[in-house]
Design a protein around this motif. Structure first.
Motif, PDB file in Angstrom:
ATOM      1  N   ARG A  10     -11.116 -11.950   7.091  1.00  0.00           N
ATOM      2  CA  ARG A  10     -10.777 -10.643   6.503  1.00  0.00           C
ATOM      3  C   ARG A  10     -11.902 -10.127   5.606  1.00  0.00           C
ATOM      4  NH1 ARG A  10      -4.653 -12.813   5.420  1.00  0.00           N
ATOM      5  NH2 ARG A  10      -4.145 -12.891   7.627  1.00  0.00           N
ATOM      6  N   ARG A  11     -12.428 -11.018   4.762  1.00  0.00           N
ATOM      7  CA  ARG A  11     -13.508 -10.566   3.872  1.00  0.00           C
ATOM      8  C   ARG A  11     -14.784 -10.281   4.657  1.00  0.00           C
ATOM      9  NH1 ARG A  11     -13.921 -15.046  -0.111  1.00  0.00           N
ATOM     10  NH2 ARG A  11     -15.583 -13.907  -1.112  1.00  0.00           N
ATOM     11  N   THR A  12     -15.027 -11.064   5.680  1.00  0.00           N
ATOM     12  CA  THR A  12     -16.237 -10.839   6.488  1.00  0.00           C
ATOM     13  C   THR A  12     -16.147  -9.500   7.230  1.00  0.00           C
ATOM     14  OG1 THR A  12     -16.602 -13.216   6.732  1.00  0.00           O
ATOM     15  CG2 THR A  12     -17.658 -11.799   8.359  1.00  0.00           C
ATOM     16  N   PHE A  13     -14.979  -9.216   7.794  1.00  0.00           N
ATOM     17  CA  PHE A  13     -14.805  -7.939   8.505  1.00  0.00           C
ATOM     18  C   PHE A  13     -14.880  -6.768   7.527  1.00  0.00           C
ATOM     19  CE2 PHE A  13     -13.371  -8.459  13.038  1.00  0.00           C
ATOM     20  CZ  PHE A  13     -13.638  -9.810  13.134  1.00  0.00           C
ATOM     21  N   ALA A  14     -14.356  -6.977   6.316  1.00  0.00           N
ATOM     22  CA  ALA A  14     -14.440  -5.904   5.313  1.00  0.00           C
ATOM     23  C   ALA A  14     -15.908  -5.679   4.932  1.00  0.00           C
ATOM     24  CB  ALA A  14     -13.601  -6.259   4.088  1.00  0.00           C
ATOM     25  N   SER A  15     -16.661  -6.766   4.781  1.00  0.00           N
ATOM     26  CA  SER A  15     -18.093  -6.644   4.451  1.00  0.00           C
ATOM     27  C   SER A  15     -18.834  -5.873   5.528  1.00  0.00           C
ATOM     28  CB  SER A  15     -18.756  -8.020   4.359  1.00  0.00           C
ATOM     29  OG  SER A  15     -18.186  -8.751   3.341  1.00  0.00           O
ATOM     30  N   ALA A  16     -18.382  -6.036   6.766  1.00  0.00           N
ATOM     31  CA  ALA A  16     -19.046  -5.331   7.877  1.00  0.00           C
ATOM     32  C   ALA A  16     -18.632  -3.866   7.946  1.00  0.00           C
ATOM     33  CB  ALA A  16     -18.710  -6.031   9.186  1.00  0.00           C
ATOM     34  N   GLY A  17     -17.762  -3.438   7.008  1.00  0.00           N
ATOM     35  CA  GLY A  17     -17.351  -2.034   6.975  1.00  0.00           C
ATOM     36  C   GLY A  17     -16.240  -1.711   7.966  1.00  0.00           C
ATOM     37  N   LEU A  18     -15.559  -2.746   8.490  1.00  0.00           N
ATOM     38  CA  LEU A  18     -14.519  -2.480   9.498  1.00  0.00           C
ATOM     39  C   LEU A  18     -13.158  -2.173   8.881  1.00  0.00           C
ATOM     40  CD1 LEU A  18     -15.568  -5.249  12.058  1.00  0.00           C
ATOM     41  CD2 LEU A  18     -15.831  -2.772  12.312  1.00  0.00           C
ATOM     42  N   GLY A  19     -13.047  -2.369   7.565  1.00  0.00           N
ATOM     43  CA  GLY A  19     -11.774  -2.072   6.903  1.00  0.00           C
ATOM     44  C   GLY A  19     -11.848  -2.425   5.429  1.00  0.00           C
ATOM     45  N   VAL A  20     -10.688  -2.383   4.784  1.00  0.00           N
ATOM     46  CA  VAL A  20     -10.630  -2.744   3.352  1.00  0.00           C
ATOM     47  C   VAL A  20      -9.606  -3.863   3.180  1.00  0.00           C
ATOM     48  CG1 VAL A  20     -11.234  -0.418   2.587  1.00  0.00           C
ATOM     49  CG2 VAL A  20      -8.822  -1.051   2.769  1.00  0.00           C
ATOM     50  N   LEU A  21      -9.742  -4.591   2.093  1.00  0.00           N
ATOM     51  CA  LEU A  21      -8.810  -5.680   1.831  1.00  0.00           C
ATOM     52  C   LEU A  21      -7.594  -5.142   1.093  1.00  0.00           C
ATOM     53  CD1 LEU A  21     -11.351  -8.380   0.649  1.00  0.00           C
ATOM     54  CD2 LEU A  21     -10.111  -8.312   2.812  1.00  0.00           C
ATOM     55  N   GLY A  22      -6.424  -5.454   1.619  1.00  0.00           N
ATOM     56  CA  GLY A  22      -5.194  -4.995   0.973  1.00  0.00           C
ATOM     57  C   GLY A  22      -4.690  -6.019  -0.021  1.00  0.00           C
ATOM     58  N   ASP A  23      -3.920  -5.570  -1.008  1.00  0.00           N
ATOM     59  CA  ASP A  23      -3.291  -6.511  -1.949  1.00  0.00           C
ATOM     60  C   ASP A  23      -2.265  -7.389  -1.236  1.00  0.00           C
ATOM     61  OD1 ASP A  23      -4.814  -5.570  -3.968  1.00  0.00           O
ATOM     62  OD2 ASP A  23      -3.243  -4.380  -4.945  1.00  0.00           O
ATOM     63  N   ASN A  24      -1.893  -7.015  -0.017  1.00  0.00           N
ATOM     64  CA  ASN A  24      -0.989  -7.858   0.776  1.00  0.00           C
ATOM     65  C   ASN A  24      -1.751  -8.960   1.500  1.00  0.00           C
ATOM     66  OD1 ASN A  24      -2.312  -6.317   2.649  1.00  0.00           O
ATOM     67  ND2 ASN A  24      -0.499  -5.293   3.464  1.00  0.00           N
ATOM     68  N   GLY A  25      -3.045  -9.067   1.216  1.00  0.00           N
ATOM     69  CA  GLY A  25      -3.846 -10.147   1.800  1.00  0.00           C
ATOM     70  C   GLY A  25      -4.370  -9.835   3.191  1.00  0.00           C
TER      71      GLY A  25
ATOM     72  N   ASP B 110       7.309  -7.898   8.711  1.00  0.00           N
ATOM     73  CA  ASP B 110       6.365  -6.773   8.736  1.00  0.00           C
ATOM     74  C   ASP B 110       6.422  -5.929   7.467  1.00  0.00           C
ATOM     75  OD1 ASP B 110       5.463  -7.286  11.370  1.00  0.00           O
ATOM     76  OD2 ASP B 110       7.237  -6.305  12.194  1.00  0.00           O
ATOM     77  N   LEU B 111       7.261  -6.332   6.510  1.00  0.00           N
ATOM     78  CA  LEU B 111       7.566  -5.414   5.410  1.00  0.00           C
ATOM     79  C   LEU B 111       6.334  -4.967   4.606  1.00  0.00           C
ATOM     80  CD1 LEU B 111      10.920  -7.041   4.248  1.00  0.00           C
ATOM     81  CD2 LEU B 111      10.608  -4.874   5.460  1.00  0.00           C
ATOM     82  N   CYS B 112       5.422  -5.900   4.290  1.00  0.00           N
ATOM     83  CA  CYS B 112       4.280  -5.494   3.460  1.00  0.00           C
ATOM     84  C   CYS B 112       3.283  -4.646   4.253  1.00  0.00           C
ATOM     85  CB  CYS B 112       3.597  -6.688   2.801  1.00  0.00           C
ATOM     86  SG  CYS B 112       2.936  -7.893   3.944  1.00  0.00           S
ATOM     87  N   GLN B 113       3.485  -4.561   5.548  1.00  0.00           N
ATOM     88  CA  GLN B 113       2.627  -3.688   6.357  1.00  0.00           C
ATOM     89  C   GLN B 113       3.280  -2.329   6.556  1.00  0.00           C
ATOM     90  OE1 GLN B 113       0.003  -5.371   9.412  1.00  0.00           O
ATOM     91  NE2 GLN B 113       1.725  -6.722   9.839  1.00  0.00           N
ATOM     92  N   THR B 114       4.584  -2.357   6.847  1.00  0.00           N
ATOM     93  CA  THR B 114       5.227  -1.083   7.200  1.00  0.00           C
ATOM     94  C   THR B 114       5.336  -0.150   5.992  1.00  0.00           C
ATOM     95  OG1 THR B 114       7.327  -2.237   7.043  1.00  0.00           O
ATOM     96  CG2 THR B 114       6.489  -1.869   9.235  1.00  0.00           C
ATOM     97  N   VAL B 115       5.346  -0.697   4.778  1.00  0.00           N
ATOM     98  CA  VAL B 115       5.446   0.191   3.605  1.00  0.00           C
ATOM     99  C   VAL B 115       4.076   0.670   3.123  1.00  0.00           C
ATOM    100  CG1 VAL B 115       7.601  -0.855   2.763  1.00  0.00           C
ATOM    101  CG2 VAL B 115       5.398  -1.710   1.917  1.00  0.00           C
ATOM    102  N   CYS B 116       3.013   0.085   3.629  1.00  0.00           N
ATOM    103  CA  CYS B 116       1.678   0.391   3.097  1.00  0.00           C
ATOM    104  C   CYS B 116       1.259   1.822   3.460  1.00  0.00           C
ATOM    105  CB  CYS B 116       0.669  -0.618   3.652  1.00  0.00           C
ATOM    106  SG  CYS B 116      -1.022  -0.236   3.164  1.00  0.00           S
ATOM    107  N   PRO B 117       0.911   2.633   2.467  1.00  0.00           N
ATOM    108  CA  PRO B 117       0.517   4.019   2.794  1.00  0.00           C
ATOM    109  C   PRO B 117      -0.751   4.089   3.649  1.00  0.00           C
ATOM    110  CG  PRO B 117       0.259   3.561   0.429  1.00  0.00           C
ATOM    111  CD  PRO B 117       0.943   2.376   1.024  1.00  0.00           C
ATOM    112  N   LEU B 118      -1.575   3.060   3.565  1.00  0.00           N
ATOM    113  CA  LEU B 118      -2.801   3.078   4.378  1.00  0.00           C
ATOM    114  C   LEU B 118      -2.509   2.807   5.853  1.00  0.00           C
ATOM    115  CD1 LEU B 118      -5.316   1.222   2.016  1.00  0.00           C
ATOM    116  CD2 LEU B 118      -5.009   3.678   2.335  1.00  0.00           C
ATOM    117  N   ASN B 119      -1.284   2.404   6.135  1.00  0.00           N
ATOM    118  CA  ASN B 119      -0.891   2.175   7.531  1.00  0.00           C
ATOM    119  C   ASN B 119      -0.178   3.382   8.133  1.00  0.00           C
ATOM    120  OD1 ASN B 119      -1.856  -0.345   8.203  1.00  0.00           O
ATOM    121  ND2 ASN B 119      -0.084  -1.439   7.384  1.00  0.00           N
ATOM    122  N   ARG B 120       0.041   4.407   7.299  1.00  0.00           N
ATOM    123  CA  ARG B 120       0.865   5.534   7.740  1.00  0.00           C
ATOM    124  C   ARG B 120       0.327   6.187   9.015  1.00  0.00           C
ATOM    125  NH1 ARG B 120       2.193   8.133   2.426  1.00  0.00           N
ATOM    126  NH2 ARG B 120       3.422   6.271   2.060  1.00  0.00           N
TER     127      ARG B 120
END
Ligand code: SF4
Ligand code: SF4
Length: 275
Positions: free
Chosen positions: A107-122, A204-214
């Motif tokens: 997750r951190r490696t993909f975030a470093s590559a600019g493919l996404g951001v790290l969520g507080d849901n891990g 799926d709860l911490c994903q379905t409520v995430c506004p960045l997943n809207r």
């Protein structure tokens, strides 16, 4: 056409639109022994994202990630094809594919590559597909510059809105998805948490409520639309052979956790009727 364009073409053909090349020095290695064993002399990582959301809103009791066939099969296939493709262009190089069990903090490696951001849901919240995505990578001893490696960006964070933690049945003290996959009996606390997920496998709860997943886009990959099991019943499970079950992401722990969870929901339904 240079190697970078050929590589872009490889992914484009397979409708994999989020990918990146990183020099190994920019990857976050967490298992150096695995890296050394499987990819000695590694210099470059080719990272890609496989989104799985189908956009269907059908009733389900299986977590969204596990409704199609086992995603490990798709990662293995993609890694094999990618390694063969690159081998034909770089005959002297070596390649090793990973996914899930990786020498990197993916997750951190993909975030470093600019493919996404790290969520507080891990989770990694990817640019187009939100957190509904699997990650795969091929590591090679080929020169990163040859494959068009880009610079890294500092991993950005999410909105820190707290919605994921509030929705979590354990408030991030533990994970009910893990409980649902455990073998044996569940404690009272674990049962309660699994019931709150509404699912007999995963959560799926911490994903379905995430506004960045809207606005997460649906997957362009046919694999995730085929041979789906969104609702698992006891009858459906009983009809599945051992082999069929093993080919599903919800089947790797065998039948017992699924039967136990199905019974848990059944009992809860009966209790509800009594009230
Ligand atoms: S998957 Fe469910 S139980 Fe696990 S951390 Fe997310 S909300 Fe909590
Ligand atoms: S719900 Fe909020 S805090 Fe949680 S990962 Fe999404 S943006 Fe971050």
């Amino acid at each position: 056409m240079d190697l970078k364009d050929r590589l872009d073409g490889f992914f484009e053909e397979r409708r994999i639109f989020l990918h990146a090349v990183l020099p190994l020095s920019d990857c976050i290695v967490t298992d150096a022994a695995l890296l050394e064993k499987e990819a000695p002399g590694a210099r470059t990582a080719i990272l890609y994202v496989l989104p799985y959301l189908t956009g269907r809103t059908e009733e389900h009791n299986i977590s969204l990630y596990a409704q199609s066939g086992d995603y490990h099969l798709l990662i293995r296939k993609t890694n094999g094809e990618l390694a063969d493709f690159l081998q034909s262009l770089l005959p002297g190089a070596s390649f090793a594919g990973f996914g899930d069990r990786s020498p990197f903090d993916e997750r951190r490696t993909f975030a470093s590559a600019g493919l996404g951001v790290l969520g507080d849901n891990g989770l990694l919240i990817t640019k187009r597909y939100g957190s509904f995505a699997f990650l795969g990578e091929v590591i090679t001893d080929a020169d990163p510059a040859l494959l068009g490696a880009a610079g890294t960006s500092s991993p950005a964070g999410c909105l820190h809105c707290g919605a994921c933690k509030s929705a979590c049945p354990t408030h991030f003290e533990d994970c009910a998805s893990g409980y649902s996959q455990k073998k044996g009996e569940l404690t009272g606390k674990e049962k309660e948490a699994v019931l709150k997920t509404g699912l007999v496998w995963g959560c799926d709860l911490c994903q379905t409520v995430c506004p960045l997943n809207r606005n997460a886009e649906a997957s362009p990959l046919p694999f995730f639309y085929e041979d789906r099991v969104a609702v698992l019943t006891k009858a459906r499970l009983d009809a599945m052979s051992r082999k069929e079950l093993r080919a599903r992401a919800f089947g790797w722990r065998g039948r017992q956790p699924l039967l136990r969870n199905l019974a848990l929901f059944e009992d809860a339904k009966k209790e509800e009727k009594k009230v």
